[in-house]
Scaffold this motif. Structure first.
Motif, PDB file in Angstrom:
ATOM      1  N   GLU A  86       0.827  -1.213   0.000  1.00  0.00           N
ATOM      2  CA  GLU A  86       0.000   0.000   0.000  1.00  0.00           C
ATOM      3  C   GLU A  86       0.858   1.259   0.000  1.00  0.00           C
ATOM      4  OE1 GLU A  86      -4.296   0.733   2.175  1.00  0.00           O
ATOM      5  OE2 GLU A  86      -2.762  -0.461   3.159  1.00  0.00           O
ATOM      6  N   ASP A 115      -9.535 -11.935   2.466  1.00  0.00           N
ATOM      7  CA  ASP A 115      -9.350 -10.487   2.641  1.00  0.00           C
ATOM      8  C   ASP A 115      -8.288 -10.004   1.655  1.00  0.00           C
ATOM      9  OD1 ASP A 115      -9.962  -8.067   3.819  1.00  0.00           O
ATOM     10  OD2 ASP A 115      -8.667  -8.344   5.554  1.00  0.00           O
ATOM     11  N   TYR A 116      -8.539 -10.282   0.376  1.00  0.00           N
ATOM     12  CA  TYR A 116      -7.522 -10.101  -0.658  1.00  0.00           C
ATOM     13  C   TYR A 116      -7.580  -8.695  -1.239  1.00  0.00           C
ATOM     14  CZ  TYR A 116      -4.355 -11.912  -4.297  1.00  0.00           C
ATOM     15  OH  TYR A 116      -3.277 -12.167  -5.108  1.00  0.00           O
ATOM     16  N   HIS A 117      -6.677  -7.836  -0.778  1.00  0.00           N
ATOM     17  CA  HIS A 117      -6.597  -6.463  -1.296  1.00  0.00           C
ATOM     18  C   HIS A 117      -5.213  -5.906  -1.000  1.00  0.00           C
ATOM     19  CE1 HIS A 117      -6.995  -4.612   2.723  1.00  0.00           C
ATOM     20  NE2 HIS A 117      -7.838  -5.593   2.978  1.00  0.00           N
ATOM     21  N   VAL A 118      -4.946  -4.689  -1.451  1.00  0.00           N
ATOM     22  CA  VAL A 118      -3.602  -4.114  -1.347  1.00  0.00           C
ATOM     23  C   VAL A 118      -3.085  -4.032   0.084  1.00  0.00           C
ATOM     24  CG1 VAL A 118      -3.641  -2.817  -3.512  1.00  0.00           C
ATOM     25  CG2 VAL A 118      -4.593  -1.769  -1.434  1.00  0.00           C
ATOM     26  N   PHE A 153     -13.365 -11.074  -4.793  1.00  0.00           N
ATOM     27  CA  PHE A 153     -13.086  -9.734  -5.323  1.00  0.00           C
ATOM     28  C   PHE A 153     -13.858  -8.644  -4.572  1.00  0.00           C
ATOM     29  CE2 PHE A 153     -11.545 -12.342  -8.745  1.00  0.00           C
ATOM     30  CZ  PHE A 153     -10.526 -11.609  -9.327  1.00  0.00           C
ATOM     31  N   ARG A 213     -13.342  -7.271  -1.887  1.00  0.00           N
ATOM     32  CA  ARG A 213     -12.456  -6.296  -1.228  1.00  0.00           C
ATOM     33  C   ARG A 213     -11.713  -5.423  -2.248  1.00  0.00           C
ATOM     34  NH1 ARG A 213     -14.439  -9.237   2.597  1.00  0.00           N
ATOM     35  NH2 ARG A 213     -13.442  -9.374   4.644  1.00  0.00           N
ATOM     36  N   ILE A 214     -12.006  -5.607  -3.523  1.00  0.00           N
ATOM     37  CA  ILE A 214     -11.300  -4.830  -4.547  1.00  0.00           C
ATOM     38  C   ILE A 214     -11.617  -3.337  -4.434  1.00  0.00           C
ATOM     39  CG2 ILE A 214     -12.990  -4.853  -6.451  1.00  0.00           C
ATOM     40  CD1 ILE A 214     -10.593  -5.710  -8.284  1.00  0.00           C
ATOM     41  N   TRP A 260     -11.130  -1.510  -1.879  1.00  0.00           N
ATOM     42  CA  TRP A 260      -9.979  -0.870  -1.239  1.00  0.00           C
ATOM     43  C   TRP A 260      -8.839  -0.689  -2.245  1.00  0.00           C
ATOM     44  CZ3 TRP A 260     -11.227   0.984   3.343  1.00  0.00           C
ATOM     45  CH2 TRP A 260     -12.238   0.342   4.072  1.00  0.00           C
ATOM     46  N   SER A 261      -8.661  -1.676  -3.101  1.00  0.00           N
ATOM     47  CA  SER A 261      -7.591  -1.592  -4.104  1.00  0.00           C
ATOM     48  C   SER A 261      -7.911  -0.529  -5.147  1.00  0.00           C
ATOM     49  CB  SER A 261      -7.393  -2.956  -4.778  1.00  0.00           C
ATOM     50  OG  SER A 261      -7.057  -3.948  -3.821  1.00  0.00           O
ATOM     51  N   LYS A 286      -7.255   3.003  -4.102  1.00  0.00           N
ATOM     52  CA  LYS A 286      -5.826   3.335  -4.124  1.00  0.00           C
ATOM     53  C   LYS A 286      -5.303   3.469  -5.554  1.00  0.00           C
ATOM     54  CE  LYS A 286      -4.678   3.195   0.286  1.00  0.00           C
ATOM     55  NZ  LYS A 286      -4.010   4.299   0.986  1.00  0.00           N
ATOM     56  N   ALA A 336      -6.281  -2.368  -9.694  1.00  0.00           N
ATOM     57  CA  ALA A 336      -7.532  -3.136  -9.615  1.00  0.00           C
ATOM     58  C   ALA A 336      -7.930  -3.692 -10.988  1.00  0.00           C
ATOM     59  CB  ALA A 336      -8.646  -2.259  -9.051  1.00  0.00           C
TER      60      ALA A 336
END
Length: 292
Positions: free
Chosen positions: A88, A175-178, A206, A208-209, A211-212, A215, A220
């Protein structure tokens, strides 16, 4: 290796996990990540550790599981220490091309993780997720704080529930995100924090994408394209919008115990999601950049 033999033990305050996390060092200077959970979580954490071993066996770049057991404080998991930086923090200093390339890599890694099948005993996804939807809608209705145009999320969910029928299930990071990625000092993406792992629809991963995408829309976009080898089905977008809607309506009740700052974060995020999806009228979000 005994967890009582470490020369140094420094607590790590980052993250939302209920685990206590430490950077520990052996007498010969080798670092490890030590996670300690409450003893009541023994069974859950045992399965989590076993599943991490399965993921590592696939060659996924990650915190590698080293040892597991019980101790005076509860349940411990010892994992390899990754020398690097939080992804991040690094992401916004990368070029557009690099952000997209790391997104492609993250999507390909996720596809790899999803090759682990769910057990045959797993409840049918449509039944399980509809139950989750009902609970989240009720939580939102009972919540004293509402989103502007929050009903759009509920209407979208109810219109598109039929897409849940016959969905396959697999192992999920959960919880797959940056925020759960690192860059090691060789520039390699590393996946961390498997403590919310589960089994379910691979496409739900996906959710949680958001949050990505906040950013880096390029990261994403790359993640989606990398996962699907640049052939993204429209049903993916429709289902993803449903999963994000479901997450968003439960975010405000979740945030209330954490105070005004978290409430504001979720209100602003919901507003942004509604902008991406034109008030849930268009299932392809505006952050998606297509194939680059």
């Amino acid at each position: 290796m005994s967890i009582y033999d470490f020369k140094t033990k420094i607590q790590i305050a980052k993250g939302w996990s209920g685990d206590k996390k430490y950077c520990v060092t052996t007498s010969d200077g080798k670092k490890y990540l030590l996670r300690i959970s409450k003893i009541e979580q023994l069974e859950r954490k045992s399965v989590e550790f076993e599943m991490m071993q399965c993921v590592e066996a696939l060659g996924v770049p990650m915190c590698k599981p080293i040892a597991f057991g019980t101790c005076d404080e509860g349940v411990y998991s010892l994992q390899s220490w990754i020398e690097g930086k939080d992804f991040e923090e690094v992401l916004m200093m990368l070029t557009d091309t690099e952000q997209y390339a790391y997104g492609i890599e993250a999507g390909q890694i996720l596809k790899h993780i999803h090759t682990i099948s769910a057990p045959d005993t797993q409840e049918e996804w449509e039944v399980r997720f509809n139950r989750k939807i009902e609970r989240k809608i009720q939580m939102y209705k009972d919540c004293p704080i509402k989103y502007d145009n929050g009903q759009s999320f509920i209407d979208y969910i109810n219109t598109n529930r039929y897409l849940l029928k016959s969905r396959p299930q697999c192992y999920q990071h959960g919880d797959y995100h940056v925020g759960n990625m690192m860059i090691d000092y060789d520039g390699k993406l590393q996946i961390i924090d498997f403590d919310r792992d589960d089994f379910g629809d691979p496409w739900e991963e996906f959710n949680r994408i958001v949050w990505s995408a906040q950013k880096s829309p390029l990261f994403a976009s790359g993640m989606v394209n990398g996962y699907f080898h640049e052939k993204v089905p429209m049903d993916f977008w429709r289902l993803l919008a449903l999963y994000i809607s479901s997450n968003t309506i439960s975010s405000i009740p979740w945030a209330i115990p954490f105070g005004r700052s978290e409430i504001d974060t979720m209100i602003n995020q919901a507003k942004e999601v509604l902008e991406w999806y034109d008030n849930m009228q268009n299932p392809v979000p505006t952050w998606y950049k297509g194939y680059i």
